[in-house]
Write an enzyme that holds these catalytic residues in place. Structure first.
Site, PDB file in Angstrom:
ATOM      1  CG  ASP A 174      -1.873   1.274   1.295  1.00 15.98           C
ATOM      2  OD1 ASP A 174      -2.489   1.331   2.517  1.00 15.98           O
ATOM      3  OD2 ASP A 174      -1.950   1.946   0.128  1.00 15.98           O
TER       4      ASP A 174
ATOM      5  CG  ASP B  63      -3.792   4.575  -1.826  1.00 12.39           C
ATOM      6  OD1 ASP B  63      -4.584   4.971  -0.989  1.00 12.39           O
ATOM      7  OD2 ASP B  63      -3.166   3.724  -1.513  1.00 12.39           O
TER       8      ASP B  63
END
Ligand SMILES: CC(C)(C)OC(=O)N[C@@H]1CNC[C@H](C(=O)N(Cc2cccc(Cl)c2Cl)C2CC2)C1
Length: 338
Positions: free
Chosen positions: A38, A224
């Site tokens: 992430d 992201d």
């Protein structure tokens, strides 16, 4: 540089084009975990063996058992993350973490409570943050920084490929140390990160078809890998959705499947380059018994200042544009994904 000439691949699994995760191990002997890599966060956490039995999201996932690892080092400092979508609480431990065959001694969090929402929907066990140290909670050195300090990578970069078809194998690839020509065509276009310490770039315009809609004065986009969709300020996204005739219901925006083929592209102008998403990139077509459902993979999300307002370009953007995250030069590169 090791056997892969300084690059280290980790194959990823694609779950419904919304969750992409790969396997790491923690401890000796190795305990396996599926984690999301992430770029929007910078901590490693996995569920803990000592999580409360009432935490549904905990016992439906793999859990780290420190008593079974002879390389475990006690820490015990408290830890909590408040995501927009949920909460994690736990404590810190240290152990050997292996990513793509590379071992690092890593401080990470054992989650003893995971909010049911949204983690009962998670096919992955935990999160391995690939963000900058400045984003790391408790000032913990992130995994990729620990790997860079071993000087085994050809380049201080990592790249992400997300497949667009859950039946495709592999569902994706994280490559530490370089880019993988198997997964992109053409050249990379690079953008400086807006601010040291965040995987953020400046959007110079968002257009629908040929019509410029927002951000001509410049706005911020977070790249992201841990977010499933594209999110933007509610005022902008709702206008975009209204223009394409999307209806908002409790699960998000939907369009009539008959209109999908005529939907215009949504184009992000980044660093002088246009990044178009066609309806094939931003519509999730779910064939159902009675009638098909066409979900738009854009969501309203008003991130409060100082972080926001921001657009978040998540998995559906990265699936279209292979992304290189360059820590050496503090820049992000995009190339057309295959
Ligand atoms: C401020 C700070 C705490 C660093 O912000 C973040 O960490 N921000 C993270 C930014 N990247 C996405 C993260 C997220 O939303 N999830 C939940 C999630 C995402 C997709 C699908 C599912 Cl099922 C789930 Cl549970 C983590 C799993 C990645 C939050």
């Amino acid at each position: 540089p090791g056997p892969n000439n300084g690059t280290v691949p980790t194959p990823l699994t694609n779950y419904l084009d919304t969750q992409y995760f790969g396997e790491i191990s923690i401890g000796s002997p190795p305990q396996m975990f599926n984690v999301v890599f992430d770029t929007g966060s910078a901590n490693l956490w996995v569920p803990s063996q000592s999580c409360s039995p009432f935490s549904t999201a905990c016992f439906t996932h793999n859990r780290y058992d420190s008593s079974q690892s002879h390389t475990h080092v006690e820490n015990g400092t408290g830890f909590s993350i408040n995501y927009a979508s949920g909460t994690i609480r736990g404590f810190l431990s240290e152990d050997v973490v292996v990513v793509g065959g590379l071992p690092v001694v890593q401080v990470f969090a054992e989650a003893t409570s995971l909010s049911a929402m949204p983690f009962i929907f998670a096919k992955f066990d935990g999160v391995l943050g690939m963000g900058y140290p400045s984003v790391a909670i408790d000032g913990i050195t992130p995994v990729f920084d620990r790997i860079m300090s071993q000087h085994v990578l050809k380049e201080e970069v990592f790249s992400i490929y997300y497949s667009r078809d859950p039946k495709h194998s592999p569902g994706g690839e994280l490559l530490l140390g370089g880019t993988d020509p198997n997964y992109y065509t053409g050249n990379f276009n690079y953008l400086e990160t807006r601010e040291m310490g965040k995987w953020e770039v400046t959007i110079k315009g968002v257009s629908l078809g040929a019509k410029m809609m927002f951000c001509e004065e410049g706005c911020t986009a977070v790249i992201d890998t841990g977010s499933s969709y594209i999110t933007g300020p509610a005022s902008s996204v709702s206008m975009l959705m209204e223009t394409i005739g999307a209806q908002l219901d409790e699960t998000g925006y939907k369009v009539n499947c008959e209109t999908v083929k005529m939907l215009p592209s949504v184009t992000f102008l980044l660093g002088g380059q246009e990044y178009a998403l066609t309806h094939e990139d931003y519509i999730i077509w779910q064939s159902q018994i009675e009638e098909d459902v066409c979900i738009v993979s854009f969501r309203d999300l008003d991130v409060p200042p100082p972080t926001g307002p921001v657009w978040i370009l998540g998995a559906n953007f990265i699936a279209r544009y292979y992304t290189e995250f360059d820590r050496r030069n503090n820049r992000i590169g995009f190339a057309t994904a295959v």
